[in-house]
Design a protein around this motif. Structure first.
Motif, PDB file in Angstrom:
ATOM      1  N   GLN A 109       0.860  -1.189   0.000  1.00  0.00           N
ATOM      2  CA  GLN A 109       0.000   0.000   0.000  1.00  0.00           C
ATOM      3  C   GLN A 109       0.894   1.236   0.000  1.00  0.00           C
ATOM      4  OE1 GLN A 109      -2.166   1.292   3.506  1.00  0.00           O
ATOM      5  NE2 GLN A 109      -1.102  -0.245   4.731  1.00  0.00           N
ATOM      6  N   ARG A 110       0.398   2.301  -0.624  1.00  0.00           N
ATOM      7  CA  ARG A 110       1.235   3.472  -0.806  1.00  0.00           C
ATOM      8  C   ARG A 110       1.482   4.205   0.516  1.00  0.00           C
ATOM      9  NH1 ARG A 110       2.406   5.284  -5.874  1.00  0.00           N
ATOM     10  NH2 ARG A 110       4.177   6.023  -4.662  1.00  0.00           N
ATOM     11  N   THR A 111       2.727   4.626   0.705  1.00  0.00           N
ATOM     12  CA  THR A 111       3.017   5.655   1.697  1.00  0.00           C
ATOM     13  C   THR A 111       2.394   6.926   1.138  1.00  0.00           C
ATOM     14  OG1 THR A 111       5.039   4.627   2.527  1.00  0.00           O
ATOM     15  CG2 THR A 111       4.895   7.019   2.697  1.00  0.00           C
ATOM     16  N   CYS A 151       9.829  14.868   0.836  1.00  0.00           N
ATOM     17  CA  CYS A 151       8.616  14.142   1.218  1.00  0.00           C
ATOM     18  C   CYS A 151       8.578  13.926   2.726  1.00  0.00           C
ATOM     19  CB  CYS A 151       8.567  12.788   0.510  1.00  0.00           C
ATOM     20  SG  CYS A 151       7.072  11.837   0.865  1.00  0.00           S
ATOM     21  N   ILE A 152       7.398  14.201   3.319  1.00  0.00           N
ATOM     22  CA  ILE A 152       7.232  13.960   4.757  1.00  0.00           C
ATOM     23  C   ILE A 152       6.005  13.072   5.019  1.00  0.00           C
ATOM     24  CG2 ILE A 152       8.436  16.070   5.447  1.00  0.00           C
ATOM     25  CD1 ILE A 152       5.675  17.354   6.000  1.00  0.00           C
ATOM     26  N   ALA A 153       5.609  12.294   4.002  1.00  0.00           N
ATOM     27  CA  ALA A 153       4.449  11.399   4.164  1.00  0.00           C
ATOM     28  C   ALA A 153       4.806  10.234   5.090  1.00  0.00           C
ATOM     29  CB  ALA A 153       3.999  10.868   2.805  1.00  0.00           C
ATOM     30  N   THR A 154       3.757   9.575   5.623  1.00  0.00           N
ATOM     31  CA  THR A 154       3.964   8.423   6.502  1.00  0.00           C
ATOM     32  C   THR A 154       3.392   7.159   5.875  1.00  0.00           C
ATOM     33  OG1 THR A 154       1.943   9.100   7.657  1.00  0.00           O
ATOM     34  CG2 THR A 154       4.034   9.606   8.713  1.00  0.00           C
ATOM     35  N   TYR A 155       4.047   6.049   6.161  1.00  0.00           N
ATOM     36  CA  TYR A 155       3.493   4.739   5.804  1.00  0.00           C
ATOM     37  C   TYR A 155       2.338   4.475   6.770  1.00  0.00           C
ATOM     38  CZ  TYR A 155       3.005  -0.242   5.014  1.00  0.00           C
ATOM     39  OH  TYR A 155       2.494  -1.477   4.721  1.00  0.00           O
ATOM     40  N   PRO A 156       1.133   4.236   6.237  1.00  0.00           N
ATOM     41  CA  PRO A 156      -0.035   4.210   7.130  1.00  0.00           C
ATOM     42  C   PRO A 156      -0.381   2.846   7.716  1.00  0.00           C
ATOM     43  CG  PRO A 156      -0.768   4.197   4.862  1.00  0.00           C
ATOM     44  CD  PRO A 156       0.739   4.192   4.821  1.00  0.00           C
ATOM     45  N   GLY A 157       0.301   1.788   7.304  1.00  0.00           N
ATOM     46  CA  GLY A 157      -0.114   0.437   7.685  1.00  0.00           C
ATOM     47  C   GLY A 157       0.212   0.089   9.125  1.00  0.00           C
ATOM     48  N   ASP A 158      -0.488  -0.935   9.628  1.00  0.00           N
ATOM     49  CA  ASP A 158      -0.215  -1.487  10.955  1.00  0.00           C
ATOM     50  C   ASP A 158       0.465  -2.855  10.851  1.00  0.00           C
ATOM     51  OD1 ASP A 158      -1.688   0.450  12.830  1.00  0.00           O
ATOM     52  OD2 ASP A 158      -3.240  -0.026  11.367  1.00  0.00           O
ATOM     53  N   MET A 159      -0.009  -3.680   9.902  1.00  0.00           N
ATOM     54  CA  MET A 159       0.531  -5.032   9.773  1.00  0.00           C
ATOM     55  C   MET A 159       2.045  -5.032   9.634  1.00  0.00           C
ATOM     56  SD  MET A 159      -0.020  -7.770   6.664  1.00  0.00           S
ATOM     57  CE  MET A 159       1.276  -6.994   5.687  1.00  0.00           C
ATOM     58  N   ALA A 160       2.560  -4.147   8.775  1.00  0.00           N
ATOM     59  CA  ALA A 160       4.000  -4.142   8.505  1.00  0.00           C
ATOM     60  C   ALA A 160       4.807  -3.689   9.724  1.00  0.00           C
ATOM     61  CB  ALA A 160       4.316  -3.249   7.305  1.00  0.00           C
ATOM     62  N   SER A 195       9.005   8.715  -4.922  1.00  0.00           N
ATOM     63  CA  SER A 195       8.053   7.987  -5.759  1.00  0.00           C
ATOM     64  C   SER A 195       8.133   6.488  -5.505  1.00  0.00           C
ATOM     65  CB  SER A 195       8.301   8.278  -7.245  1.00  0.00           C
ATOM     66  OG  SER A 195       9.516   7.706  -7.658  1.00  0.00           O
ATOM     67  N   ARG A 196       9.250   6.032  -4.936  1.00  0.00           N
ATOM     68  CA  ARG A 196       9.393   4.601  -4.650  1.00  0.00           C
ATOM     69  C   ARG A 196       9.198   4.356  -3.155  1.00  0.00           C
ATOM     70  NH1 ARG A 196      14.762   3.002  -5.836  1.00  0.00           N
ATOM     71  NH2 ARG A 196      14.080   0.880  -5.489  1.00  0.00           N
ATOM     72  N   ASP A 197       8.178   3.571  -2.820  1.00  0.00           N
ATOM     73  CA  ASP A 197       7.872   3.283  -1.419  1.00  0.00           C
ATOM     74  C   ASP A 197       8.677   2.110  -0.881  1.00  0.00           C
ATOM     75  OD1 ASP A 197       5.951   5.257  -1.477  1.00  0.00           O
ATOM     76  OD2 ASP A 197       4.294   3.876  -1.857  1.00  0.00           O
ATOM     77  N   HIS A 260       8.238   7.412   6.734  1.00  0.00           N
ATOM     78  CA  HIS A 260       7.903   6.950   5.380  1.00  0.00           C
ATOM     79  C   HIS A 260       7.839   5.422   5.327  1.00  0.00           C
ATOM     80  CE1 HIS A 260       8.622   6.663   0.902  1.00  0.00           C
ATOM     81  NE2 HIS A 260       8.019   7.840   0.912  1.00  0.00           N
ATOM     82  N   LYS A 261       8.288   4.768   6.378  1.00  0.00           N
ATOM     83  CA  LYS A 261       8.319   3.310   6.453  1.00  0.00           C
ATOM     84  C   LYS A 261       8.076   2.901   7.904  1.00  0.00           C
ATOM     85  CE  LYS A 261      12.440   1.412   6.787  1.00  0.00           C
ATOM     86  NZ  LYS A 261      13.793   0.925   6.447  1.00  0.00           N
ATOM     87  N   PRO A 262       7.750   1.622   8.140  1.00  0.00           N
ATOM     88  CA  PRO A 262       7.708   1.164   9.525  1.00  0.00           C
ATOM     89  C   PRO A 262       9.089   1.410  10.141  1.00  0.00           C
ATOM     90  CG  PRO A 262       6.787  -0.497   8.046  1.00  0.00           C
ATOM     91  CD  PRO A 262       7.441   0.544   7.183  1.00  0.00           C
ATOM     92  N   TRP A 263       9.130   2.099  11.269  1.00  0.00           N
ATOM     93  CA  TRP A 263      10.410   2.557  11.807  1.00  0.00           C
ATOM     94  C   TRP A 263      10.987   1.525  12.748  1.00  0.00           C
ATOM     95  CZ3 TRP A 263      13.287   6.444  10.107  1.00  0.00           C
ATOM     96  CH2 TRP A 263      14.363   6.877  10.884  1.00  0.00           C
ATOM     97  N   HIS A 264      12.231   1.128  12.490  1.00  0.00           N
ATOM     98  CA  HIS A 264      12.919   0.186  13.366  1.00  0.00           C
ATOM     99  C   HIS A 264      14.309   0.738  13.626  1.00  0.00           C
ATOM    100  CE1 HIS A 264      14.421  -3.527  15.091  1.00  0.00           C
ATOM    101  NE2 HIS A 264      15.469  -3.420  14.297  1.00  0.00           N
ATOM    102  N   ASP A 265      14.633   0.919  14.894  1.00  0.00           N
ATOM    103  CA  ASP A 265      15.953   1.434  15.267  1.00  0.00           C
ATOM    104  C   ASP A 265      16.578   0.443  16.238  1.00  0.00           C
ATOM    105  OD1 ASP A 265      18.159   2.678  16.305  1.00  0.00           O
ATOM    106  OD2 ASP A 265      17.179   4.627  16.565  1.00  0.00           O
ATOM    107  N   PRO A 266      17.543  -0.374  15.765  1.00  0.00           N
ATOM    108  CA  PRO A 266      18.078  -1.438  16.625  1.00  0.00           C
ATOM    109  C   PRO A 266      18.682  -0.909  17.920  1.00  0.00           C
ATOM    110  CG  PRO A 266      19.405  -1.173  14.614  1.00  0.00           C
ATOM    111  CD  PRO A 266      18.164  -0.354  14.438  1.00  0.00           C
ATOM    112  N   LEU A 267      19.174   0.321  17.921  1.00  0.00           N
ATOM    113  CA  LEU A 267      19.806   0.869  19.120  1.00  0.00           C
ATOM    114  C   LEU A 267      18.817   0.981  20.284  1.00  0.00           C
ATOM    115  CD1 LEU A 267      21.987   3.727  17.570  1.00  0.00           C
ATOM    116  CD2 LEU A 267      22.707   1.433  18.298  1.00  0.00           C
ATOM    117  N   VAL A 268      17.540   1.222  19.960  1.00  0.00           N
ATOM    118  CA  VAL A 268      16.537   1.411  21.014  1.00  0.00           C
ATOM    119  C   VAL A 268      16.333   0.106  21.785  1.00  0.00           C
ATOM    120  CG1 VAL A 268      14.168   2.124  21.513  1.00  0.00           C
ATOM    121  CG2 VAL A 268      15.436   3.216  19.659  1.00  0.00           C
TER     122      VAL A 268
END
Lengths: 326, 164
Positions: A109-111, A151-160, A195-197, A260-268
């Motif tokens: 699904q589009r960001t 671009c400051i859009a957000t990826y809207p999904g929950d599943m991912a 343009s590429r999600d 823009h994507k599901p955010w994952h930061d290994p340091l956290v």
């Protein structure tokens, strides 16, 4: 809607290498086609090519790309081993949409933001190089992490977001064979090409998503939104936290609604490992997560909101009962 | 003209063929081609649920799927659920509890709730609060008149009544 040719794929080989736009559930694609944000010339319907089963995969599971969100969330193996995934899916969209939306389609699904779907606005995602009217505009839903000047859009999904916390892996079939991409690396940041999600190349098809063995720990998905149901996340936190002898032994975290994507930061997660839970520790983790976070006016609130939501989730996951103090 | 293979599918027990413009949504096919106008167009973007129909036993937004995509599918609309003289249990309960004012969202509400009863029988989960779960499960159907509390009462009565 712009006109298009329509064809049905009878097996996966019809879809691999195809220049057509693939349609499965179609809940996001047809919505955007009606707005003429998406204008494919050819649609290839992949609903009859199989890939609609959940199967054992080593000690984990393999979810076919065409398993619907509803079936995935209701599957007993998912609910028992990966309740985080079931709950994240059920926190998204509506029952009608979840009956159509698929595992692969949901990942794709589009960001997006309101300027992306408004043809009168400039949008680098919809029309590369045209500019971004979101910056300086109404930004309540926009990104605070990993955004760019384009671009400051957000990826809207929950599943991912849940799949990122669970460290799922996307299987992709392409003209040159199969490849595996961790969910954490499947979606892109906007950088200079919003343009590429995601990293799918032309002619590639998602065939499944695999999950590793469930492992130990408490799984929580907390979504904060403007309505009680059927709304995108302002922020969301997916967490798997395991405690051994009063110390944090596992901390896998991912965040939705903030990038823009599901955010994952290994340091956290790393900063939590081996530590005893405390408000000071959670505050430290949240500060690390939000280092470099930037609001755009209307979404400034997301920075303290994500800080507090992470604190609340960690407090709950580690068995604390005290209200988390910022 | 844009090309598409024909689709053959069943609506309320009768078989139909569609071989027209692939842009036709299932919603527009039902309303314009079959004159089954019980199914309503509200937002046309999957947000309001007025267009809800049941495809192969699952409730879906008929505005967000194409007629050509229904090949081999079995579709039930509000016209296939009950008639004025043979109302379904849900339809009777909506009338008893005043589960509508203008009635525009009602066919979608009834189709959605009809499929919801099956989801409950199948043990499908929900993240709603246990005593407030029907609101979450019906969140894909909006009602601008705000008949929500009566809609919930109607559905709850059907769920709680002993199976006939």
């Amino acid at each position: 809607m712009k006109g298009f040719d329509y064809a049905r794929a009878s097996d996966l080989s019809d879809a691999i290498g195809s220049t057509a736009r693939l349609i499965a559930g179609g809940t996001n694609l047809l919505d955007l086609m009606k707005l003429e944000v998406e204008t494919p010339e050819v649609l290839l319907d992949i609903n009859r090519i199989g890939l609609d089963q959940i199967a054992t995969h080593g000690e984990g599971l393999r979810i076919g790309a065409l398993v619907t969100n509803a079936d995935c969330a209701a599957d007993l193996r998912i609910r028992q081993g990966y309740p985080l995934l079931s709950r994240a899916i059920l926190a998204g969209a509506s029952p009608q949409l979840r009956n159509r939306a698929t595992t692969g389609g949901n990942l794709c699904q589009r960001t997006r933001c309101g300027y992306f779907t408004d043809l009168a606005s400039r949008c680098n995602k919809r029309q590369p190089g045209s500019g971004c009217d979101a910056i300086g505009g109404v930004t309540r839903n926009h990104a605070i992490l990993g955004a760019s000047v384009n671009c400051i859009a957000t990826y809207p999904g929950d599943m991912a977001v849940a799949l990122a916390a669970l460290d799922g892996v996307v299987q992709i079939a392409g003209p040159d064979g199969m490849r595996n991409v961790p969910v954490r690396q499947f979606h892109r940041l906007p950088e200079d090409d919003p343009s590429r999600d995601n990293v799918l190349a032309a002619g590639e098809v998602i065939t499944s998503v695999t999950l590793p063995a469930p492992g130990r720990g408490r799984q929580i998905y907390r979504k904060v939104r403007d309505r009680a149901s059927y709304a995108f996340a302002l922020v969301s936190v997916a967490a798997i936290i395991d405690m051994v002898d009063g110390r944090i032994a596992r901390a896998d975290l991912a965040f939705g609604g903030v990038a823009h994507k599901p955010w994952h930061d290994p340091l956290v997660g790393q900063v939590l490992l081996g530590e005893r839970p405390s408000p000071a520790l959670f505050r430290h983790a949240a500060e690390l997560l939000l280092e470099g976070a930037q609001g755009h006016g209307g979404n400034d609130f997301k920075i303290p909101l994500l800080h507090r939501t992470l604190g609340a989730v960690l407090t709950e996951a580690t068995g604390g009962s005290d209200v988390f103090q910022l | 003209m844009f090309r598409a293979p024909p689709a053959r599918f069943v609506v309320n027990g009768a078989e139909f063929d569609y071989a027209g413009d692939p842009r036709r949504t299932l919603l527009d096919f039902l309303r314009y081609d079959l004159a089954l106008c019980g199914t309503k167009k509200g937002c046309d973007h999957g947000q309001c649920g007025a267009c809800t129909v049941i495809v192969d036993g699952k409730r879906v937004n008929s505005c967000l799927t194409l007629a050509v995509m229904q090949d081999g599918c079995e579709i039930t609309t509000i016209e296939g659920i009950g008639t004025p003289h043979h109302l379904s249990a849900l339809q009777r309960a909506f009338i008893k509890h005043d589960g509508f004012q203008c009635g525009y969202c009602t066919p979608g509400q009834i189709c959605s709730a009809t499929a919801l009863l099956q989801e409950l029988r199948n043990g499908w989960p929900s993240i709603g609060e246990p005593d407030d779960d029907l609101r979450e499960r019906m969140s894909g159907n909006l009602c601008r008149c705000g008949a929500y509390s009566n809609i919930i009462m109607a559905i709850r009565e059907v769920i709680e009544e002993p199976a006939a």
